[in-house]
Scaffold this motif. Structure first.
Motif, PDB file in Angstrom:
ATOM      1  N   GLN A  48       7.235   0.373   5.920  1.00 29.89           N
ATOM      2  CA  GLN A  48       6.935  -0.455   7.084  1.00 29.89           C
ATOM      3  C   GLN A  48       7.675  -1.788   7.019  1.00 29.89           C
ATOM      4  O   GLN A  48       8.201  -2.270   8.029  1.00 29.89           O
ATOM      5  N   HIS A  49       7.729  -2.387   5.836  1.00 35.19           N
ATOM      6  CA  HIS A  49       8.473  -3.639   5.680  1.00 35.19           C
ATOM      7  C   HIS A  49       9.963  -3.415   5.941  1.00 35.19           C
ATOM      8  O   HIS A  49      10.610  -4.210   6.638  1.00 35.19           O
ATOM      9  N   GLN A  50      10.506  -2.344   5.391  1.00 39.06           N
ATOM     10  CA  GLN A  50      11.932  -2.074   5.558  1.00 39.06           C
ATOM     11  C   GLN A  50      12.278  -1.810   7.017  1.00 39.06           C
ATOM     12  O   GLN A  50      13.314  -2.267   7.507  1.00 39.06           O
ATOM     13  N   GLN A  51      11.407  -1.080   7.723  1.00 39.94           N
ATOM     14  CA  GLN A  51      11.671  -0.797   9.132  1.00 39.94           C
ATOM     15  C   GLN A  51      11.617  -2.072   9.958  1.00 39.94           C
ATOM     16  O   GLN A  51      12.428  -2.276  10.869  1.00 39.94           O
ATOM     17  N   ARG A  52      10.678  -2.949   9.646  1.00 42.98           N
ATOM     18  CA  ARG A  52      10.572  -4.215  10.369  1.00 42.98           C
ATOM     19  C   ARG A  52      11.827  -5.062  10.150  1.00 42.98           C
ATOM     20  O   ARG A  52      12.344  -5.679  11.096  1.00 42.98           O
TER      21      ARG A  52
ATOM     22  N   LYS B 206       0.859  -1.170   0.000  1.00 42.13           N
ATOM     23  CA  LYS B 206       0.000   0.000   0.000  1.00 42.13           C
ATOM     24  C   LYS B 206       0.907   1.235   0.000  1.00 42.13           C
ATOM     25  O   LYS B 206       2.122   1.125   0.231  1.00 42.13           O
ATOM     26  N   PHE B 207       0.336   2.407  -0.242  1.00 38.37           N
ATOM     27  CA  PHE B 207       1.133   3.609  -0.441  1.00 38.37           C
ATOM     28  C   PHE B 207       0.610   4.748   0.431  1.00 38.37           C
ATOM     29  O   PHE B 207      -0.600   4.897   0.613  1.00 38.37           O
ATOM     30  N   LYS B 208       1.554   5.523   0.975  1.00 39.63           N
ATOM     31  CA  LYS B 208       1.171   6.636   1.840  1.00 39.63           C
ATOM     32  C   LYS B 208       0.483   7.749   1.056  1.00 39.63           C
ATOM     33  O   LYS B 208      -0.441   8.377   1.562  1.00 39.63           O
TER      34      LYS B 208
END
Length: 242
Positions: free
Chosen positions: A213-217, A167-169
């Motif tokens: 979000q994926h990269q931060q996780r 999804k996109f901000k």
């Protein structure tokens, strides 16, 4: 010849939640190719990456293996003959179909099929871990713990291949990417009715997140090297190196 996906071709009074049951398993090869942009490219690349990163006497995991497309791609490319592929899924229908394909396959690389929720799997002695469009079906609150477990179970020099719907901000990007995905599906023969009914079935079942979000996780789990190697509209695949 693949069975054609006609699951949502006729109107239904009430669309239930999407499930990976016998009905879906029967048409899954057709469904996934017509629904996920670049799917074949990702599967092919998983085999090439497995060939590069698989280590002697290690495990390669396919978490959420469905019918085993990624498993078979790894199996056809891994050179280390003492590697084992551990393919995990919680759908009996998918695992039965996967077993049939493995039985027909000529590779000698050992494959262990495991019926389980991937959150309950211990990741051990792993050189390659694949999560191909599976994390999006796991509750968001459980995703960090799973990625942490994968990082801890990977050998030094190991790789995680993570493919997800995004999804996109930016609302404009979200609208555009969704529209283009629907156009992709229409170009592959899906009707407006099929697209609409499947979207309803997947609501609150498939929950996408942003790339950030994926990269931060991944960063929080310990991976300090992550890159997007492939993206086609709102579908992307990342490589995380340990």
């Amino acid at each position: 010849m693949k069975d054609k996906d006609l699951i949502y071709a006729s109107p239904v009074n009430q669309t239930g939640p999407f499930k990976f049951d016998n009905t879906v398993a029967k048409v899954f090869p057709d469904m996934i190719i017509r629904s996920v942009p670049g799917y074949n490219t990702i599967i092919s690349a998983i085999g090439l990456l497995a060939a590069k990163f698989s280590q002697p006497a290690s495990n390669c995991y396919d978490l959420g293996c469905s019918l085993g497309a990624a498993t078979l791609s790894m199996r056809h490319h891994i050179i280390e003959t003492d590697c084992k592929i551990i393919a995990v899924d919680n759908s009996i229908a998918m695992l039965e179909g996967c077993q049939k394909l493995i039985n027909q396959d000529s590779s000698s690389i050992n494959v262990e099929l495991v019926e389980s929720d991937i959150r309950n799997i211990n990741i051990e002695n792993a050189s390659v871990v694949v999560i191909n469009f599976t994390l999006q079906f796991i509750p968001i609150t459980d995703r960090q713990a799973l990625i942490n477990k994968i990082y801890q179970g990977l050998l030094p020099g190991g790789i995680l291949i993570l493919s997800e719907k995004l999804k996109f901000k930016d609302p404009r990007q979200q609208s555009l990417q969704t529209e283009m995905h629907h156009l992709f599906k229409k170009a592959n023969g899906y009707s407006e009715l099929e697209i609409s009914q499947k979207r309803t079935a997947l609501e609150n079942v498939l929950i996408p997140e942003t790339l950030e979000q994926h990269q931060q996780r991944l960063l929080d789990s310990g991976f300090n090297s992550t890159e997007v190697w492939f993206q086609y509209f709102n579908f992307a695949s990342l490589l995380a190196l340990k």
